[in-house]
Design an enzyme around this catalytic site. Sequence first.
Site, PDB file in Angstrom:
ATOM      1  CB  CYS A 149      -1.121   0.143   1.450  1.00  0.00           C
ATOM      2  SG  CYS A 149      -2.159   1.253   0.589  1.00  0.00           S
ATOM      3  CG  HIS A 150      -0.705   5.364   1.414  1.00  0.00           C
ATOM      4  ND1 HIS A 150      -1.287   4.049   1.433  1.00  0.00           N
ATOM      5  CD2 HIS A 150      -0.605   6.271   0.681  1.00  0.00           C
ATOM      6  CE1 HIS A 150      -2.762   5.405   0.475  1.00  0.00           C
ATOM      7  NE2 HIS A 150      -2.063   5.933   0.632  1.00  0.00           N
TER       8      HIS A 150
END
Length: 182
Positions: A108-109
């Site tokens: 994800c991030h």
Amino acid sequence: MAKRVAFLVASEGIEQVELTEPWKAVTDAGHEAFVVSPEAGEVQMFNHLDKGDTKQVDVTVADAKVEDFDALVLPGGVANPDNLRTHDDAVALVRDFIASGRPVAAICHAPWTLIEADVVKGRRLTSWPSLQTDLRNAGGEWVDESLVVDGNLITSRNPDDLPDFCGAVVEALEHGAAANPA
């Protein structure tokens, strides 16, 4: 033989499922999992923007050494890697893990921390879509795929990719990852 896996997180903002699902996959496969964080105490997980569960820190970043672990997992959540990349010792730990050739998995991030560690140049990886420009600007090749394995670097885009991500982490623990230095 059981392997030791470090889950590096900030004190809050961790996307809960991106910590708990890989943790479960690792421990169900017979390996040991450890929360590593800049501060002692507990870390606060979130379900998107809502507070989730907490988890006890096992090792502070200051006491963590690459040679004490067989792999590193970087869960996402927007606030988690954004905070983590402001801690020089956490960024150095990520850089050292990549250099060691041990598996490093980011979802994800979490690749924001990889960018800060200056380890994406020449690497093929994926992330949450909003990071693609950041990753390209850092010299990485961003692709929109559920799982990308480039040498010892494992990346996925979001919680929907967790089955692929968790499988790749366990596979790397059991069969190793070939280093592919940038």
